[in-house]
Design a protein around this motif. Structure first.
Motif, PDB file in Angstrom:
ATOM      1  N   SER A  80       0.819  -1.276   0.071  1.00 41.15           N
ATOM      2  CA  SER A  80      -0.112  -0.052   0.047  1.00 41.15           C
ATOM      3  C   SER A  80       0.740   1.014   0.131  1.00 41.15           C
ATOM      4  N   SER A  81       2.166   1.115   0.025  1.00 41.38           N
ATOM      5  CA  SER A  81       3.109   2.392  -0.068  1.00 41.38           C
ATOM      6  C   SER A  81       3.573   2.765  -1.509  1.00 41.38           C
ATOM      7  N   HIS A  82       4.088   4.082  -1.647  1.00 39.75           N
ATOM      8  CA  HIS A  82       4.502   4.288  -2.990  1.00 39.75           C
ATOM      9  C   HIS A  82       5.813   3.304  -3.260  1.00 39.75           C
ATOM     10  N   PRO A  83       6.241   3.163  -4.325  1.00 40.42           N
ATOM     11  CA  PRO A  83       7.315   2.507  -4.480  1.00 40.42           C
ATOM     12  C   PRO A  83       8.456   3.040  -4.155  1.00 40.42           C
ATOM     13  N   ALA A  84       8.742   4.497  -4.058  1.00 45.80           N
ATOM     14  CA  ALA A  84       9.701   4.963  -3.496  1.00 45.80           C
ATOM     15  C   ALA A  84       9.947   4.776  -2.089  1.00 45.80           C
ATOM     16  N   ASP A  85       9.053   4.482  -1.466  1.00 45.57           N
ATOM     17  CA  ASP A  85       9.089   4.279   0.012  1.00 45.57           C
ATOM     18  C   ASP A  85       9.780   2.987   0.147  1.00 45.57           C
ATOM     19  N   LEU A  86       9.379   1.824  -0.461  1.00 48.83           N
ATOM     20  CA  LEU A  86      10.227   0.559  -0.467  1.00 48.83           C
ATOM     21  C   LEU A  86      11.661   0.843  -0.759  1.00 48.83           C
ATOM     22  N   ILE A  87      12.009   1.568  -1.701  1.00 45.96           N
ATOM     23  CA  ILE A  87      13.479   1.809  -2.398  1.00 45.96           C
ATOM     24  C   ILE A  87      14.045   2.236  -1.304  1.00 45.96           C
ATOM     25  N   LEU A  88      13.748   3.336  -0.740  1.00 46.57           N
ATOM     26  CA  LEU A  88      14.351   4.357   0.213  1.00 46.57           C
ATOM     27  C   LEU A  88      14.677   3.423   1.453  1.00 46.57           C
ATOM     28  N   TYR A  89      13.581   2.546   1.960  1.00 45.50           N
ATOM     29  CA  TYR A  89      13.594   1.993   3.152  1.00 45.50           C
ATOM     30  C   TYR A  89      14.701   0.657   3.084  1.00 45.50           C
ATOM     31  N   ARG A  90      14.687   0.006   2.034  1.00 44.25           N
ATOM     32  CA  ARG A  90      15.754  -0.835   1.880  1.00 44.25           C
ATOM     33  C   ARG A  90      17.288  -0.422   1.541  1.00 44.25           C
ATOM     34  N   LYS A  91      17.285   0.903   0.923  1.00 41.19           N
ATOM     35  CA  LYS A  91      18.625   1.918   0.964  1.00 41.19           C
ATOM     36  C   LYS A  91      19.113   1.950   2.418  1.00 41.19           C
ATOM     37  N   ARG A  92      18.198   2.497   3.221  1.00 40.14           N
ATOM     38  CA  ARG A  92      18.746   2.805   4.489  1.00 40.14           C
ATOM     39  C   ARG A  92      18.857   1.739   5.639  1.00 40.14           C
ATOM     40  N   ASN A  93      18.201   0.447   5.259  1.00 38.17           N
ATOM     41  CA  ASN A  93      18.083  -0.592   6.239  1.00 38.17           C
ATOM     42  C   ASN A  93      18.608  -1.885   5.117  1.00 38.17           C
ATOM     43  N   HIS A  94      19.458  -1.541   4.464  1.00 38.17           N
ATOM     44  CA  HIS A  94      20.378  -2.970   3.608  1.00 38.17           C
ATOM     45  C   HIS A  94      20.933  -4.006   4.603  1.00 38.17           C
ATOM     46  N   ASP A  95      21.172  -3.602   5.656  1.00 34.32           N
ATOM     47  CA  ASP A  95      21.832  -4.855   6.821  1.00 34.32           C
ATOM     48  C   ASP A  95      20.803  -5.221   7.608  1.00 34.32           C
ATOM     49  N   ILE A  96      19.374  -5.121   7.582  1.00 34.61           N
ATOM     50  CA  ILE A  96      18.426  -5.343   8.260  1.00 34.61           C
ATOM     51  C   ILE A  96      18.502  -6.919   8.833  1.00 34.61           C
ATOM     52  N   PHE A  97      18.866  -7.899   8.013  1.00 28.61           N
ATOM     53  CA  PHE A  97      18.832  -9.295   8.139  1.00 28.61           C
ATOM     54  C   PHE A  97      19.943  -9.698   9.008  1.00 28.61           C
ATOM     55  N   LYS A  98      21.092  -8.967   8.614  1.00 27.72           N
ATOM     56  CA  LYS A  98      22.205  -9.185   9.622  1.00 27.72           C
ATOM     57  C   LYS A  98      21.942  -8.927  11.104  1.00 27.72           C
ATOM     58  N   ARG A  99      21.208  -7.738  11.290  1.00 26.50           N
ATOM     59  CA  ARG A  99      21.120  -7.299  12.564  1.00 26.50           C
ATOM     60  C   ARG A  99      20.129  -8.266  13.200  1.00 26.50           C
ATOM     61  N   LEU A 100      19.224  -8.976  12.483  1.00 31.76           N
ATOM     62  CA  LEU A 100      18.177  -9.664  12.956  1.00 31.76           C
ATOM     63  C   LEU A 100      18.574 -11.103  13.376  1.00 31.76           C
ATOM     64  N   LYS A 101      19.243 -11.270  14.730  1.00 30.64           N
ATOM     65  CA  LYS A 101      19.927 -12.467  15.091  1.00 30.64           C
ATOM     66  C   LYS A 101      18.759 -13.385  15.724  1.00 30.64           C
ATOM     67  N   PHE A 102      18.720 -14.479  15.417  1.00 30.62           N
ATOM     68  CA  PHE A 102      17.552 -15.330  16.032  1.00 30.62           C
ATOM     69  C   PHE A 102      18.023 -15.830  17.292  1.00 30.62           C
ATOM     70  N   PRO A 103      17.114 -15.833  18.481  1.00 26.65           N
ATOM     71  CA  PRO A 103      17.483 -16.246  19.804  1.00 26.65           C
ATOM     72  C   PRO A 103      18.041 -17.623  19.708  1.00 26.65           C
TER      73      PRO A 103
END
Length: 561
Positions: free
Chosen positions: A213-236
């Protein structure tokens, strides 16, 4: 004999008018003085012996019949034989002996008897009176002593009951405290996992919004700013739960845990991630550190070195925290304490190939050549407990009181479980896929989770761990780092935390692994001065006893606190 009805007077037996005054001993007649004269004139073979009537009952005036010739009276004595005799006795036996008067022999014997009588009255009588008095005093002392002992027993029993109650309270309190600690500890893990789930839900919601439901630019910018999101996401981390246990103890006044039992705390240990991290991070980057466990490993501390005269040592089995049985090349088993004092020496017909201590304190050992498991009771009586079909080597007594025995014969290799009375319960030879488990099992022990741990001294050189039902759990080959360790497993033991300790004879080390087969550390190496470790055993205080094959010594270490 005539008697007056009016008066108690003995009358003369002949005239019956005058009172009798005399008595003729041989004839037995009562006589008055006048009739006495006429009586003496009568002819009798034995002659007359007239005495006054008052003397007629004296023993010397009575007629005694011969014991041999009952119809004849004693009339003389044989001085040679010192016995009374009658006429027939003299004729038949004593004719050539010296014959004398009975009265003369009587007087001699009377004098001797009177002296003895005096001694009995004065000495023996007083002594026996005193002896009886002593005996009665002894009876009184025994009764008093037993009364005091029974009172002491009752007091001791009450003290023991109070002591048991105190132990029970302490153990219950320890269990409750441990339960509270572990619930708090696991609640922290739960909170971390729930926080992770909450952050994950937020991230899922964010991603759904950006993609739907968001503008395509929002996803692109979020991914740009949080490109290491899964590296910071460490499973318990996962956790490994070991349930608390209670080891039934033996009734003994030496220590509380033997009187009642020893509480063994359960623990929660983290399974480390591949990079060794123990942190759990949330999306904001904050870290939560895992709480420390109750017991941690530390560097092993040498407690004692026990020298022996045994040329090559093979086996050790702890009797308690103070002493252990040891054996090696040759016959016999020694019991030594930590100071090296020999407490016992047990003779054996064959060389022991395995030692273990039963719950009642009995020692059992295997005789490989004769295919026998012997039992030595606490009172040192040796009996045959089990006649085995194959040759027995290593053995152990489990925490539940059963016996595990390693068996080898030609192509047969197995571990057999027996009851404490020697009844076969179960055999372990193949795994759940019918594949051979062992090639040459030599040492065996059980773990706190009832796993069966076997040292397989063969071409594979593995430690094989089975469940209590016989299913294969894992095999440990000692290759913790490529090319670093040679592995030749010998003695095995487990501690109160479920660790498995392995004597690596090839590399002069003691491996410590978890109950799931994960290598934890080498708690002892050559740098600690051990060489060719063979048999090992862990005592009730978690101290490690090991025997060195060539050094003829036993070493005791502490590896837990």
């Amino acid at each position: 004999m005539a008697r007056s009805q009016a008066q108690d007077v003995i009358r003369c037996q002949y005239c019956e008018d005058e009172p009798a005054v005399f008595h003729c001993v041989p004839c037995g007649d009562e006589l008055c003085p006048r009739c006495k004269v006429f009586h003496l004139k009568s002819k009798v073979a034995s002659g007359h012996n007239i005495v006054r009537l008052s003397e007629r009952l004296h023993p010397t005036n009575q007629i005694k019949m011969c014991e041999v010739h009952s119809s004849k009276a004693y009339e003389a004595c044989c001085e040679d034989c010192q016995v009374p005799v009658c006429i027939t006795c003299i004729q038949e036996v004593h004719g050539k002996h010296a014959i004398g008067k009975i009265q003369d022999l009587f007087e001699k014997q009377k004098t001797k008897t009177e002296n003895e009588l005096s001694k009995m009255k004065t000495q023996y009588k007083s002594k026996i009176i005193q002896r009886i008095k002593d005996f009665k005093n002894g009876e009184s002392e025994i009764k008093t002593s037993h009364k005091d002992i029974r009172q002491t027993m009752k007091k001791q029993a009450q003290d023991f009951i109070d002591h048991i109650r105190a132990i029970l309270k302490e153990s219950l309190d320890e269990s409750s405290k441990n339960e509270t600690e572990k619930l708090i500890e696991i609640s922290q893990y739960t909170a971390e996992a729930e926080r992770f789930e909450q952050n994950l839900d937020q991230l899922i919601e964010k991603f759904e919004t950006l993609t739907e439901s968001s503008h395509p630019a929002d996803l692109i910018l979020y991914r740009k700013r949080n490109h290491d999101i899964f590296k910071r996401l460490k499973f318990p981390e996962k956790i490994n739960l070991t349930m608390p246990s209670f080891k039934i103890g033996q009734l003994s006044k030496s220590q509380n845990e033997h009187q009642f039992g020893k509480f063994t705390s359960g623990h929660i240990s983290s399974l480390k991630s591949s990079d060794g991290s123990l942190q759990v991070k949330d999306l904001s980057g904050s870290a939560s550190v895992k709480p420390s466990t109750k017991k941690e490993l530390r560097r092993s501390v040498k407690l004692s070195v026990i020298k022996t005269q045994i040329r090559e040592l093979y086996h050790v089995s702890c009797r308690d925290e103070r002493s252990a049985y040891i054996s090696g090349d040759g016959l016999g088993i020694q019991l030594k304490d930590k100071s090296g004092t020999e407490l016992d020496n047990i003779s054996t017909d064959g060389q022991p190939f395995g030692l273990a201590v039963m719950q009642d304190g009995s020692l059992i050992y295997s005789d490989y050549d004769n295919k026998v498991i012997y039992r030595v009771s606490p009172n040192k009586q040796t009996t045959t407990l089990i006649n085995t079909e194959d040759s027995p080597s290593g053995l152990c007594c489990t925490r539940l009181g059963d016996i595990l025995v390693c068996m080898c014969l030609f192509n047969t290799a197995k571990v057999v479980k027996y009851s404490s009375s020697g009844r076969k319960i179960q055999e372990f030879e193949t795994d759940q896929n019918r594949r051979r488990l062992f090639f040459y099992p030599t040492f065996v022990c059980d773990n706190i989770n009832e796993d069966i741990c076997v040292s397989d001294w063969s071409m594979n050189k593995n430690v094989v761990v089975l469940t209590k039902s016989g299913n294969l759990r894992f095999k440990y080959d000692g290759k913790v780092q490529a090319g670093r360790f040679k592995f030749d497993p010998y003695g095995l033991a487990t501690d109160s935390l479920g660790h498995i300790l392995i004597a690596n004879n090839a590399n002069n080390a003691i491996h410590l692994i978890s109950q799931d087969g994960d290598f934890l550390s080498c708690i002892l190496t050559e740098n600690d001065g051990i060489a060719l470790p063979h048999g090992i055993s862990v005592d009730t205080h978690d101290n490690l006893w090991l025997v060195e094959y060539k050094n003829a010594c036993v070493k005791v270490y502490q590896h837990l606190f």
